[in-house]
Design a protein around this motif. Sequence first.
Motif, PDB file in Angstrom:
ATOM      1  N   UNK A 136      -8.827  -1.100  -4.389  1.00 35.59           N
ATOM      2  CA  UNK A 136      -8.831   0.330  -5.227  1.00 35.59           C
ATOM      3  C   UNK A 136      -9.934   0.680  -6.230  1.00 35.59           C
ATOM      4  N   UNK A 137     -10.455  -0.503  -6.800  1.00 34.24           N
ATOM      5  CA  UNK A 137     -11.412  -0.402  -7.818  1.00 34.24           C
ATOM      6  C   UNK A 137     -12.680   0.593  -7.316  1.00 34.24           C
ATOM      7  N   UNK A 138     -12.818   0.096  -5.987  1.00 34.69           N
ATOM      8  CA  UNK A 138     -14.276   0.804  -5.709  1.00 34.69           C
ATOM      9  C   UNK A 138     -13.942   2.021  -5.082  1.00 34.69           C
ATOM     10  N   UNK A 139     -12.561   2.454  -4.811  1.00 41.32           N
ATOM     11  CA  UNK A 139     -12.435   3.657  -4.010  1.00 41.32           C
ATOM     12  C   UNK A 139     -12.492   4.779  -5.146  1.00 41.32           C
ATOM     13  N   UNK A 159       2.682   7.448  -6.459  1.00 43.68           N
ATOM     14  CA  UNK A 159       3.850   8.207  -7.398  1.00 43.68           C
ATOM     15  C   UNK A 159       3.244   7.822  -8.738  1.00 43.68           C
ATOM     16  N   UNK A 160       1.975   7.632  -9.238  1.00 42.02           N
ATOM     17  CA  UNK A 160       1.680   7.427 -10.471  1.00 42.02           C
ATOM     18  C   UNK A 160       2.214   8.479 -11.388  1.00 42.02           C
ATOM     19  N   UNK A 161       2.533   9.768 -11.056  1.00 41.32           N
ATOM     20  CA  UNK A 161       2.773  10.832 -12.089  1.00 41.32           C
ATOM     21  C   UNK A 161       4.405  10.331 -12.619  1.00 41.32           C
ATOM     22  N   UNK A 162       5.211   9.774 -11.853  1.00 36.66           N
ATOM     23  CA  UNK A 162       6.332   9.181 -12.085  1.00 36.66           C
ATOM     24  C   UNK A 162       6.440   7.910 -13.172  1.00 36.66           C
ATOM     25  N   UNK A 163       6.052   8.228 -14.261  1.00 36.28           N
ATOM     26  CA  UNK A 163       5.975   6.758 -15.214  1.00 36.28           C
ATOM     27  C   UNK A 163       6.579   5.811 -14.980  1.00 36.28           C
ATOM     28  N   UNK A 202      -5.243   7.379 -11.576  1.00 31.95           N
ATOM     29  CA  UNK A 202      -6.371   7.284 -12.455  1.00 31.95           C
ATOM     30  C   UNK A 202      -6.617   6.004 -12.756  1.00 31.95           C
ATOM     31  N   UNK A 203      -7.748   5.805 -13.406  1.00 33.13           N
ATOM     32  CA  UNK A 203      -8.431   4.378 -13.125  1.00 33.13           C
ATOM     33  C   UNK A 203      -7.858   3.490 -14.366  1.00 33.13           C
ATOM     34  N   UNK A 204      -7.163   4.151 -15.511  1.00 31.15           N
ATOM     35  CA  UNK A 204      -6.401   3.310 -16.598  1.00 31.15           C
ATOM     36  C   UNK A 204      -5.035   2.555 -15.819  1.00 31.15           C
ATOM     37  N   UNK A 205      -4.679   3.209 -14.786  1.00 28.29           N
ATOM     38  CA  UNK A 205      -3.607   2.502 -14.154  1.00 28.29           C
ATOM     39  C   UNK A 205      -4.149   1.574 -13.012  1.00 28.29           C
ATOM     40  N   UNK A 206      -5.141   1.920 -12.646  1.00 25.85           N
ATOM     41  CA  UNK A 206      -5.670   1.035 -11.562  1.00 25.85           C
ATOM     42  C   UNK A 206      -6.038  -0.411 -12.365  1.00 25.85           C
ATOM     43  N   UNK A 207      -6.515  -0.449 -13.333  1.00 26.48           N
ATOM     44  CA  UNK A 207      -6.775  -1.585 -14.371  1.00 26.48           C
ATOM     45  C   UNK A 207      -5.499  -2.208 -14.762  1.00 26.48           C
TER      46      UNK A 207
END
Lengths: 159, 1154
Positions: free
Chosen positions: B565-568, B521-525, B574-579
């Motif tokens: 998640x980092x390697x997938x 659900x990363x689109x719903x900030x 989005x990567x920024x959210x992963x971080x």
Amino acid sequence: MVSGLINANPVIYEKKERRARTAPSAPHDEYAVEPIDQQEIFDHIRDIKDPEHPYSLEELKVITEEAVEVDDQQNYVRVTFTPTVEHCSMATIIGLCLRVKLMRSLPSRYKVDIRVAPGSHATETAVNKQLNDKERVAAALENPNLLDMVDECLAPSYD
Amino acid sequence: MAEATQLTRHIESYVDSSSSLTHQAATLNAIAALVKTDALPLQALVRELDMYLTTTDNVIRARGILLLAEVITRIESKPLDSAIIHSLVGFFKDRLVNWRAVRGALVGCLALIRRKSVVGMVTGSDATAIAQSFLQYMQVQSLGQYDRKLCFELLDCLLERYSDVVTTLGEDLIYGICEAIDAEKDPECLMLAFHIVESLAQLYPDSSGLLASFAKDVFDILEPYFPIHFTHPSSGDTPVQRDDLSKSLMSAFSSTPLFEPFVIPLLLEKLSSSLHSAKIDSLKYLRVCSSKYGAEKIAKYARAIWSSVKDTLSTYLGEPKFSFTIAPVDGIGFPENEIGIEALSLLQQLIVQNSKKKKLHAIGRILYITAKSTISSCNAVFENLFSRMMDDLGFSVSNADSFSNGDIFTSQRVKFGFLYLCIELLAGCKELIVGSDKPALQYVFEHETCCIMLHRFSTQLLNAFGSVLAVSAERCPLDPDIYIGVKGLQILATFQSDVFPIQKSIFENILNKIMSIIMEDFEKTILWESALKALCHVGSFVQMFHESEKAMSYRSLVVEKIVELLSLDDITLPFSLKVEALSNVGMTGRKNMLTILQGLGTAVLANLSKVHRNVRSSETAVQLLECYSCKLLPWIHENGGTEDFAVQFALDIWSQAGNCMDFSAPFVEKGLLDAIMKAMKLSVGSCVVESQNLIIQNAYSILSSHTNFQLKEVETLPLTPGKYDISLRDEGIISLFASVVVAVHPKTHIPDIRVLMHLFIITLLRGVVPVAQALGSILNKLVSTSNSAENSGDLTLEEALDVIFNTKICFSSTDMLQRCNGTSNGNEMVLTDICLGIANDRLLQINAICGLSWIGKGLLLRGHEKIKDITKIFMECLISGTKSALPLIKDSLENTEEQIQDPLVMKCAADAFHVLMSDSEVCLNRKFHATIRPLYKQRFFSSVMPIILQLITKSYSSLSRSFLYRAFAHIMSDTSMVAILSEAKKLIPVLLDCLSMLTEDIQDKDMLYGLLLVLSGMLTEKNGQEAVIENAHIIINCLIKLVDYPHKMLVRETAIQCLVALSELPHARIYPMRTQVLRAISTCLDDTKRAVRYEAVKCRQTWWVHNFFFIECVQFYLVQLLLYLPIFTFLLDLLIGRQCHPEVFISEVQYQLP
């Protein structure tokens, strides 16, 4: 001196929260224009003190943000104020304060129109006429007592 | 006739006041029986009584009237003719005037009024007449107790039965009632009086009606009775009990919303009284009043009521008493609990009453605090409300078990309000458990109602929260309140397991649910952020309370998954959210952080190895490195983590740098190189000396083995720019190495330092800035000869300086020789010579100056003398073209002809002062172990500033002067105000010139702003005043030019603020300038930026007011003068008469209008 106040027990309303403006412009829109708007004009006049009470015009609901009309393109501002009581003899003083404050705060290109809200004052037309007659306004400000009174009312709005 | 005589006898015996009471009653009954059976018509009785009713003997007349009245009372069921009733009414109401006969009149009136319609009742007009007469003549409070009671009964009856007609009496009625009740003390009378008020309120329900204006008066009479205080024996023969009276008063209080402005404040005040009864009554009354007045009226008191109730609750339920847990908590014998229960039921009332969302929050808070305060209150709330809420949510106690695990609700069934309240309740309960750290108490919790209920419903709650999340996202994705489900899950997951063990499977379910939000659900900030927050909260909770089992689940379900998640690449997150998720989860605990760091390290290295093949992996690496240096490393530092990872990471990066070399892959991007360098610096900076030694050794070996630099030869051969062409890759490696050198501790041993310095000098001339920073850093940290006796093997500061300033640099290429046109030593020169432009190569010179500035900075920070020489070189660059008076370069320049410096070189030299003075983030700061002498800036300022000022006055060329100004601006902006203020007098004129010079180029706007800030500092400081006063005119002139500087808003704003500050100066100084200022400011009123306009309004007013004030002063003195010199009157008029009058201004403005 006439004893007693025109409106001894005015209703005090809550002050509206000062809306924070959106974050100060980032460097990239250094040249973006922020036009003069309703809120800005209201911010100029909201803290003017009532001539007979230690409350601001906003607290007495003499003026509201909705009562300010502004057209930056046409250089035109109209402020409609509502005296607390119909027979309020302070209406002209309040109007004078509004006029003087806006005159000192707005660029000279603006035409300022101050009027009493329709139906809120017994001698509405007379007051309107007086407030928008530049000769009479000028004459009023020549009266040192009146000028002192206006300055006193305006003082809180500069803090 | 016999009857007549008998009647007379009866009457006689009743009228005779000496006969006994029983006898009187008997005779009365006898007469009444006669009338009732029609044996004696009423008219006949009246005729018979005639004498008694009209006699002048007061006693007999009173008895007579009473007799008639009593008879009428007793025949209330006998039908009477309306004419008779009318005449009786007329008779009795007239008798009310006579106080001696008043009882009879009252009894009579009452009897008549009470008659039912079937037996003939009093007409409306008659009732009005009675009421009028009563109000006009009765002085209720002057009567005896029984008579008063009759009065009240009469009033009550009138209001009750003839409400429509008595309403017309209006003010008189209200006034009369007030008068009657005022100061009544008898309980029985009071009962009636309160009821009268209640009826009265129903007569005038209109909020703008008659009662509205009298509400205050009526309430003033009622107010003293609250709280009811009873001095009579409670179990005596008094028919009225305290509780009855209290209830009656309560109904009077709550009878009309008109009382609200008076009642609620009174109740709130009494709530804080120390009297128990007052407290209980207040709570009861509040509850009833709030239900009667309606939510709208009460809303404005919500806060006040809440705080009082909270106080009450905390006072009476606040102390967690062990007695509570021993004895059953049912309130018996605990007066405190009664109050608590009252308070709770008041709250319940409020809850039932309000359903809007805004209220929901308030109630939520109330529940939260209630549940939080004590076990008993928590239990009470759970018992009263929780099961009810659960019912409303769709699961009840009875069918709790029938819901099997994983049952998902349909969306319609989820009720947000109740769920919200549930969550608040849970939160309160959790706080309670967390807050009580006494083990004895904890043991008890498990068997408390709240825990048992929680246990029973935990699965259902989990499902409800889960499904509410699914629904909410569809409905209204922008409202943060909608994501309460996340909070619910979080609370459920953070109950301490030794107190309230939730099943492992539930805990894992919760984690899975939150993780799925994170991944999908990363689109719903808002939802995403709250989920992450919840996740972190759970994580730190698990760590804090050492819940090993949960910690294991957390690690495997959350931490490891996030690392994965980092390697997938296939996940759309989005990567920024992963971080972001990575860093936040890492910060929950040291163990988690280690796992995260490991994962991050692997990911960084994996991406670095792919850099040359894949542009995206370079971006990825940059993000990861940023996260590492900005978030994770500082966290480890703060939380006392080990440096092991930092060391390992630095070493890994070095090995990777080596690998990159093997693939002959350059660091593709500047951004990546910067990120790696930053991470490297911070890692090395946070290590101890031993680890730093290890890293630098490792780095050195890679530098020597993987680059084309011939480290062995560098020292033996003279330095030749022929070796210039450094490949991009070599530049990267040496920059990375430089960043290690920058960050090391002074005690760390740098291998082969002499060779490295030579290498650095060469690369410095190629324009590699980090290398210059490393040189500066080396010079800053080296030990000087005087105190380095112990380890003689190391290079000392003096030797290092010698290396830098005396190493000859050869120019072997022929073209260079030609351009050198035969300078001093043929084709060999030292670094400082290059700075002075002897090589005649502009780029070379700029690089050298830039490098020298960093070297200078290193020396400046430690306060070394050599900085003076370096400064002189910069100055020489700035003033070249004029005759030099500085001895150092005189020698070197002896043989050279005067040359005009390139403007770029001069600019670089001026900007060198910025490098010297500003605080750098990149190197030479405390983080990187630099030696910093206190007040070095002030020292430098006081030594350099006189020279610069002198040079400025001497310089004739406008070009060199403008660059001197530039250097001046740099120094000024970074020096502390104290130092500047002492020199203010000399500095201000230069500063003003400098300001106007800086307005010319749009590039300089930030520098301009910095300098303007210095000026504004001088204006506001007391110490600077004198210098400011002296230069007021030129300052104002300069500021007037700045108020419409178009390129930076802050400049305009600050300039106007400065003008405001200037208006504080003595009037005589600034008065001449006022016209100019006002004119300039009036254009600012039309500025494009709002902030500037606001400042302009303020500024204009201050100048305006001062103006008037000044004129008033002048007027005053002149008038004094005029007393002696009247002849000058007309002159004075000419002088000031028109100037100060506002109308001039007004008419000007007015006539400008369209």
